[in-house]
Design a protein around this motif. Structure first.
Motif, PDB file in Angstrom:
ATOM      1  N   GLY A   1       8.503 -15.638 -21.064  1.00 28.00           N
ATOM      2  CA  GLY A   1       9.475 -14.570 -20.806  1.00 28.00           C
ATOM      3  C   GLY A   1      10.898 -15.083 -20.803  1.00 28.00           C
ATOM      4  O   GLY A   1      11.822 -14.405 -21.285  1.00 28.00           O
ATOM      5  N   THR A   2      11.097 -16.275 -20.262  1.00 28.16           N
ATOM      6  CA  THR A   2      12.430 -16.876 -20.267  1.00 28.16           C
ATOM      7  C   THR A   2      12.913 -17.122 -21.693  1.00 28.16           C
ATOM      8  O   THR A   2      14.076 -16.832 -22.033  1.00 28.16           O
ATOM      9  CB  THR A   2      12.418 -18.196 -19.480  1.00 28.16           C
ATOM     10  N   LEU A   3      12.062 -17.641 -22.536  1.00 25.03           N
ATOM     11  CA  LEU A   3      12.434 -17.897 -23.927  1.00 25.03           C
ATOM     12  C   LEU A   3      12.739 -16.592 -24.667  1.00 25.03           C
ATOM     13  O   LEU A   3      13.682 -16.524 -25.474  1.00 25.03           O
ATOM     14  CB  LEU A   3      11.314 -18.657 -24.633  1.00 25.03           C
ATOM     15  N   ILE A   4      11.925 -15.555 -24.375  1.00 22.49           N
ATOM     16  CA  ILE A   4      12.187 -14.265 -25.004  1.00 22.49           C
ATOM     17  C   ILE A   4      13.537 -13.717 -24.559  1.00 22.49           C
ATOM     18  O   ILE A   4      14.329 -13.209 -25.371  1.00 22.49           O
ATOM     19  CB  ILE A   4      11.058 -13.269 -24.669  1.00 22.49           C
ATOM     20  N   GLY A   5      13.826 -13.831 -23.268  1.00 22.86           N
ATOM     21  CA  GLY A   5      15.117 -13.360 -22.768  1.00 22.86           C
ATOM     22  C   GLY A   5      16.288 -14.119 -23.359  1.00 22.86           C
ATOM     23  O   GLY A   5      17.312 -13.524 -23.721  1.00 22.86           O
ATOM     24  N   LEU A   6      16.145 -15.439 -23.474  1.00 26.29           N
ATOM     25  CA  LEU A   6      17.222 -16.242 -24.068  1.00 26.29           C
ATOM     26  C   LEU A   6      17.420 -15.905 -25.538  1.00 26.29           C
ATOM     27  O   LEU A   6      18.560 -15.812 -26.033  1.00 26.29           O
ATOM     28  CB  LEU A   6      16.910 -17.727 -23.891  1.00 26.29           C
TER      29      LEU A   6
ATOM     30  N   MET B   1      19.193 -12.735 -25.686  1.00 25.24           N
ATOM     31  CA  MET B   1      20.589 -12.890 -25.291  1.00 25.24           C
ATOM     32  C   MET B   1      21.428 -13.457 -26.431  1.00 25.24           C
ATOM     33  O   MET B   1      22.518 -12.970 -26.734  1.00 25.24           O
ATOM     34  CB  MET B   1      20.685 -13.799 -24.073  1.00 25.24           C
ATOM     35  N   PHE B   2      20.908 -14.496 -27.105  1.00 22.22           N
ATOM     36  CA  PHE B   2      21.654 -15.091 -28.202  1.00 22.22           C
ATOM     37  C   PHE B   2      21.771 -14.136 -29.387  1.00 22.22           C
ATOM     38  O   PHE B   2      22.747 -14.173 -30.139  1.00 22.22           O
ATOM     39  CB  PHE B   2      20.991 -16.393 -28.652  1.00 22.22           C
ATOM     40  N   ALA B   3      20.771 -13.258 -29.537  1.00 20.60           N
ATOM     41  CA  ALA B   3      20.821 -12.306 -30.645  1.00 20.60           C
ATOM     42  C   ALA B   3      21.814 -11.184 -30.402  1.00 20.60           C
ATOM     43  O   ALA B   3      22.207 -10.498 -31.350  1.00 20.60           O
ATOM     44  CB  ALA B   3      19.426 -11.721 -30.881  1.00 20.60           C
ATOM     45  N   THR B   4      22.198 -10.976 -29.132  1.00 21.82           N
ATOM     46  CA  THR B   4      23.119  -9.878 -28.804  1.00 21.82           C
ATOM     47  C   THR B   4      24.432 -10.410 -28.227  1.00 21.82           C
ATOM     48  O   THR B   4      25.047  -9.742 -27.390  1.00 21.82           O
ATOM     49  CB  THR B   4      22.454  -8.929 -27.798  1.00 21.82           C
TER      50      THR B   4
ATOM     51  N   ILE C   1      23.996  -8.545 -22.773  1.00 17.17           N
ATOM     52  CA  ILE C   1      23.739  -9.915 -22.333  1.00 17.17           C
ATOM     53  C   ILE C   1      23.121  -9.937 -20.938  1.00 17.17           C
ATOM     54  O   ILE C   1      22.210 -10.718 -20.649  1.00 17.17           O
ATOM     55  CB  ILE C   1      25.037 -10.744 -22.383  1.00 17.17           C
ATOM     56  N   GLY C   2      23.587  -9.062 -20.051  1.00 15.80           N
ATOM     57  CA  GLY C   2      23.079  -9.045 -18.676  1.00 15.80           C
ATOM     58  C   GLY C   2      21.593  -8.739 -18.607  1.00 15.80           C
ATOM     59  O   GLY C   2      20.840  -9.396 -17.880  1.00 15.80           O
TER      60      GLY C   2
ATOM     61  N   ALA D   1      19.332  -9.180 -20.974  1.00 14.23           N
ATOM     62  CA  ALA D   1      18.574 -10.288 -21.546  1.00 14.23           C
ATOM     63  C   ALA D   1      18.513 -11.465 -20.581  1.00 14.23           C
ATOM     64  O   ALA D   1      17.475 -12.112 -20.440  1.00 14.23           O
ATOM     65  CB  ALA D   1      19.201 -10.713 -22.867  1.00 14.23           C
ATOM     66  N   MET D   2      19.614 -11.742 -19.904  1.00 11.40           N
ATOM     67  CA  MET D   2      19.626 -12.824 -18.924  1.00 11.40           C
ATOM     68  C   MET D   2      18.714 -12.515 -17.741  1.00 11.40           C
ATOM     69  O   MET D   2      18.057 -13.415 -17.193  1.00 11.40           O
ATOM     70  CB  MET D   2      21.049 -13.069 -18.433  1.00 11.40           C
ATOM     71  N   ALA D   3      18.640 -11.236 -17.354  1.00  9.72           N
ATOM     72  CA  ALA D   3      17.751 -10.844 -16.256  1.00  9.72           C
ATOM     73  C   ALA D   3      16.296 -11.117 -16.620  1.00  9.72           C
ATOM     74  O   ALA D   3      15.519 -11.626 -15.804  1.00  9.72           O
ATOM     75  CB  ALA D   3      17.954  -9.367 -15.929  1.00  9.72           C
ATOM     76  N   ILE D   4      15.925 -10.800 -17.859  1.00 13.98           N
ATOM     77  CA  ILE D   4      14.563 -11.085 -18.299  1.00 13.98           C
ATOM     78  C   ILE D   4      14.294 -12.584 -18.252  1.00 13.98           C
ATOM     79  O   ILE D   4      13.243 -13.041 -17.777  1.00 13.98           O
ATOM     80  CB  ILE D   4      14.333 -10.531 -19.721  1.00 13.98           C
ATOM     81  N   ALA D   5      15.250 -13.362 -18.731  1.00 10.06           N
ATOM     82  CA  ALA D   5      15.073 -14.812 -18.796  1.00 10.06           C
ATOM     83  C   ALA D   5      14.866 -15.413 -17.411  1.00 10.06           C
ATOM     84  O   ALA D   5      13.988 -16.267 -17.212  1.00 10.06           O
ATOM     85  CB  ALA D   5      16.280 -15.451 -19.482  1.00 10.06           C
TER      86      ALA D   5
END
Length: 225
Positions: A139-144, A147-150, A157-158, A160-164
Protein backbone atom coordinates in the motif's frame (compact mmCIF):
# COMPACT_ATOMS: atom_id res chain seq x y z
CA UNK A 1 -16.19 10.51 22.48
CA UNK A 2 -15.02 14.11 22.11
CA UNK A 3 -14.98 16.06 18.86
CA UNK A 4 -11.17 16.02 18.80
CA UNK A 5 -11.13 12.24 19.14
CA UNK A 6 -13.63 11.84 16.34
CA UNK A 7 -11.56 14.13 14.17
CA UNK A 8 -8.42 12.09 14.91
CA UNK A 9 -10.19 8.84 14.03
CA UNK A 10 -11.42 10.40 10.83
CA UNK A 11 -7.91 11.49 9.90
CA UNK A 12 -6.53 8.00 10.50
CA UNK A 13 -9.25 6.27 8.47
CA UNK A 14 -8.49 5.85 4.80
CA UNK A 15 -10.77 3.38 2.95
CA UNK A 16 -8.30 2.89 0.07
CA UNK A 17 -5.38 2.00 2.34
CA UNK A 18 -7.61 -0.22 4.47
CA UNK A 19 -8.88 -2.05 1.39
CA UNK A 20 -5.35 -2.65 0.12
CA UNK A 21 -4.05 -4.04 3.41
CA UNK A 22 -7.10 -6.04 4.52
CA UNK A 23 -7.98 -7.26 1.05
CA UNK A 24 -4.39 -8.19 0.26
CA UNK A 25 -3.95 -10.02 3.56
CA UNK A 26 -7.17 -12.00 3.15
CA UNK A 27 -6.32 -12.86 -0.45
CA UNK A 28 -2.77 -13.96 0.36
CA UNK A 29 -3.94 -16.18 3.24
CA UNK A 30 -6.79 -17.64 1.19
CA UNK A 31 -4.50 -18.51 -1.74
CA UNK A 32 -2.12 -20.56 0.39
CA UNK A 33 -4.70 -22.20 2.71
CA UNK A 34 -7.12 -25.04 1.91
CA UNK A 35 -10.76 -23.98 2.16
CA UNK A 36 -11.53 -26.36 5.01
CA UNK A 37 -8.71 -25.07 7.19
CA UNK A 38 -9.62 -21.48 6.31
CA UNK A 39 -13.18 -22.10 7.49
CA UNK A 40 -11.89 -23.60 10.75
CA UNK A 41 -9.62 -20.59 11.25
CA UNK A 42 -12.59 -18.24 11.05
CA UNK A 43 -14.72 -20.51 13.22
CA UNK A 44 -11.98 -20.63 15.86
CA UNK A 45 -12.72 -17.00 16.68
CA UNK A 46 -15.80 -18.21 18.57
CA UNK A 47 -13.59 -20.11 21.01
CA UNK A 48 -11.53 -17.11 22.12
CA UNK A 49 -14.05 -16.10 24.77
CA UNK A 50 -14.41 -19.57 26.25
CA UNK A 51 -12.72 -20.79 29.39
CA UNK A 52 -9.80 -23.18 29.12
CA UNK A 53 -10.66 -26.83 28.57
CA UNK A 54 -10.97 -28.82 31.81
CA UNK A 55 -10.92 -32.62 31.76
CA UNK A 56 -12.48 -32.97 35.23
CA UNK A 57 -16.07 -33.47 33.94
CA UNK A 58 -14.79 -36.15 31.57
CA UNK A 59 -12.94 -37.89 34.39
CA UNK A 60 -16.13 -37.89 36.46
CA UNK A 61 -18.06 -39.39 33.54
CA UNK A 62 -15.41 -42.07 33.03
CA UNK A 63 -15.68 -42.93 36.74
CA UNK A 64 -19.45 -43.29 36.37
CA UNK A 65 -18.98 -45.46 33.27
CA UNK A 66 -16.53 -47.60 35.20
CA UNK A 67 -19.14 -48.23 37.88
CA UNK A 68 -21.69 -49.20 35.21
CA UNK A 69 -19.23 -51.63 33.65
CA UNK A 70 -18.50 -53.24 37.02
CA UNK A 71 -22.19 -53.83 37.70
CA UNK A 72 -23.55 -54.71 34.28
CA UNK A 73 -20.54 -55.46 32.07
CA UNK A 74 -18.90 -53.58 29.22
CA UNK A 75 -21.83 -54.10 26.85
CA UNK A 76 -23.98 -51.87 29.06
CA UNK A 77 -21.72 -48.93 28.18
CA UNK A 78 -23.05 -49.01 24.62
CA UNK A 79 -26.28 -47.39 25.84
CA UNK A 80 -24.52 -44.50 27.59
CA UNK A 81 -24.89 -40.97 26.27
CA UNK A 82 -21.39 -39.54 25.75
CA UNK A 83 -20.89 -36.09 24.24
CA UNK A 84 -17.10 -35.95 24.05
CA UNK A 85 -15.93 -37.60 20.79
CA UNK A 86 -12.68 -38.97 22.23
CA UNK A 87 -14.35 -40.64 25.21
CA UNK A 88 -17.14 -41.88 22.95
CA UNK A 89 -14.63 -43.49 20.55
CA UNK A 90 -12.74 -45.10 23.43
CA UNK A 91 -15.90 -46.52 25.00
CA UNK A 92 -17.00 -47.88 21.61
CA UNK A 93 -13.64 -49.61 21.30
CA UNK A 94 -13.98 -51.05 24.81
CA UNK A 95 -17.45 -52.38 23.99
CA UNK A 96 -15.97 -54.01 20.89
CA UNK A 97 -13.39 -55.77 23.05
CA UNK A 98 -10.30 -53.57 22.62
CA UNK A 99 -7.59 -53.97 25.24
CA UNK A 100 -5.86 -51.34 27.31
CA UNK A 101 -2.99 -50.76 24.90
CA UNK A 102 -5.33 -50.40 21.94
CA UNK A 103 -7.51 -47.88 23.77
CA UNK A 104 -4.46 -45.95 24.94
CA UNK A 105 -3.16 -45.77 21.38
CA UNK A 106 -6.57 -44.69 20.07
CA UNK A 107 -7.02 -41.87 22.58
CA UNK A 108 -3.44 -40.67 22.17
CA UNK A 109 -3.84 -40.63 18.39
CA UNK A 110 -7.07 -38.66 18.56
CA UNK A 111 -5.53 -36.23 21.04
CA UNK A 112 -2.51 -35.66 18.79
CA UNK A 113 -4.73 -35.22 15.74
CA UNK A 114 -6.78 -32.63 17.63
CA UNK A 115 -3.62 -30.75 18.61
CA UNK A 116 -2.42 -30.74 15.00
CA UNK A 117 -5.75 -29.31 13.81
CA UNK A 118 -5.64 -26.58 16.44
CA UNK A 119 -2.04 -25.69 15.65
CA UNK A 120 -2.83 -25.60 11.92
CA UNK A 121 -5.53 -23.00 12.64
CA UNK A 122 -3.09 -20.99 14.77
CA UNK A 123 -0.55 -21.15 11.95
CA UNK A 124 -3.08 -19.56 9.59
CA UNK A 125 -3.46 -16.57 11.90
CA UNK A 126 0.30 -16.47 12.35
CA UNK A 127 0.61 -16.35 8.57
CA UNK A 128 -1.84 -13.45 8.46
CA UNK A 129 0.36 -11.62 10.97
CA UNK A 130 3.33 -12.14 8.66
CA UNK A 131 1.47 -11.04 5.51
CA UNK A 132 -0.20 -7.90 6.88
CA UNK A 133 2.99 -5.76 7.17
CA UNK A 134 3.98 -6.82 3.65
CA UNK A 135 0.58 -5.69 2.38
CA UNK A 136 1.13 -2.43 4.25
CA UNK A 137 4.35 -1.97 2.34
CA UNK A 138 2.51 -2.70 -0.91
CA UNK A 139 0.00 0.00 0.00
CA UNK A 140 2.86 2.37 0.74
CA UNK A 141 4.40 1.75 -2.67
CA UNK A 142 1.04 2.24 -4.36
CA UNK A 143 0.55 5.52 -2.51
CA UNK A 144 4.04 6.74 -3.42
CA UNK A 145 3.55 5.78 -7.06
CA UNK A 146 0.26 7.67 -7.10
CA UNK A 147 1.86 10.65 -5.43
CA UNK A 148 4.68 10.85 -7.98
CA UNK A 149 2.19 10.44 -10.81
CA UNK A 150 0.16 13.43 -9.58
CA UNK A 151 2.97 15.83 -8.71
CA UNK A 152 1.44 18.36 -11.08
CA UNK A 153 -1.77 18.38 -9.01
CA UNK A 154 -1.02 19.55 -5.45
CA UNK A 155 -4.55 18.70 -4.28
CA UNK A 156 -4.00 15.00 -5.02
CA UNK A 157 -0.66 14.71 -3.26
CA UNK A 158 -2.22 14.67 0.22
CA UNK A 159 -4.52 11.73 -0.55
CA UNK A 160 -1.71 9.72 -2.08
CA UNK A 161 0.57 10.42 0.87
CA UNK A 162 -2.21 9.36 3.26
CA UNK A 163 -2.45 6.00 1.51
CA UNK A 164 1.32 5.57 1.65
CA UNK A 165 1.58 6.26 5.38
CA UNK A 166 -1.65 4.74 6.64
CA UNK A 167 -1.14 1.48 4.75
CA UNK A 168 2.02 0.84 6.75
CA UNK A 169 0.16 1.73 9.94
CA UNK A 170 -2.74 -0.61 9.14
CA UNK A 171 -0.37 -3.48 8.35
CA UNK A 172 1.43 -3.10 11.66
CA UNK A 173 -1.81 -2.80 13.64
CA UNK A 174 -3.46 -5.82 12.01
CA UNK A 175 -0.35 -7.93 12.55
CA UNK A 176 0.39 -6.96 16.15
CA UNK A 177 -3.05 -6.19 17.59
CA UNK A 178 -5.27 -8.71 15.79
CA UNK A 179 -3.66 -11.64 13.97
CA UNK A 180 -0.66 -12.31 16.22
CA UNK A 181 -2.64 -12.17 19.52
CA UNK A 182 -5.26 -14.51 18.06
CA UNK A 183 -2.57 -16.99 17.00
CA UNK A 184 -0.94 -16.82 20.44
CA UNK A 185 -4.21 -17.45 22.27
CA UNK A 186 -5.15 -20.34 19.99
CA UNK A 187 -1.76 -21.98 20.55
CA UNK A 188 -2.07 -21.57 24.31
CA UNK A 189 -5.58 -23.06 24.27
CA UNK A 190 -4.36 -26.00 22.16
CA UNK A 191 -1.51 -26.74 24.57
CA UNK A 192 -3.83 -26.52 27.58
CA UNK A 193 -6.40 -28.85 26.02
CA UNK A 194 -3.73 -31.35 24.99
CA UNK A 195 -2.42 -31.43 28.57
CA UNK A 196 -5.91 -31.85 30.02
CA UNK A 197 -6.91 -34.57 27.57
CA UNK A 198 -3.82 -36.55 28.52
CA UNK A 199 -5.48 -37.08 31.91
CA UNK A 200 -8.27 -39.22 30.45
CA UNK A 201 -5.94 -41.73 28.77
CA UNK A 202 -5.01 -43.75 31.85
CA UNK A 203 -8.52 -44.28 33.29
CA UNK A 204 -9.91 -45.27 29.88
CA UNK A 205 -7.05 -47.72 29.36
CA UNK A 206 -7.58 -49.14 32.85
CA UNK A 207 -11.30 -49.61 32.14
CA UNK A 208 -10.46 -51.42 28.90
CA UNK A 209 -7.85 -53.59 30.60
CA UNK A 210 -10.34 -54.77 33.17
CA UNK A 211 -13.20 -55.36 30.76
CA UNK A 212 -11.26 -56.97 27.91
CA UNK A 213 -12.69 -60.42 27.20
CA UNK A 214 -10.49 -63.17 28.52
CA UNK A 215 -10.11 -66.39 26.66
CA UNK A 216 -11.50 -69.34 28.60
CA UNK A 217 -8.93 -71.55 30.17
CA UNK A 218 -8.33 -74.83 28.32
CA UNK A 219 -8.78 -77.94 30.43
CA UNK A 220 -6.30 -80.73 29.73
CA UNK A 221 -7.68 -83.90 28.23
CA UNK A 222 -8.27 -86.66 30.70
CA UNK A 223 -6.10 -89.69 30.33
CA UNK A 224 -7.85 -92.36 28.38
CA UNK A 225 -7.60 -95.73 29.99
Amino acid sequence: MSTDSLALVGELLDPAALAIVCGGTVLAVALRTPLGELTRAVGALRTLGRTRFDAEPLLQQITALDRIAKRHGALALDRSVIADPDVKAAIAAIVDGAGGDAVRTLVDHRRQARVERHLAVADIWCGAAEVAPAMGMVGTLIGLARMFATMSDPSAIGGAMAIALLATLYGALIANLIASPIATRLRAAARAEAFERARIVAPLAALAEREVPRAPSVQPFANVA
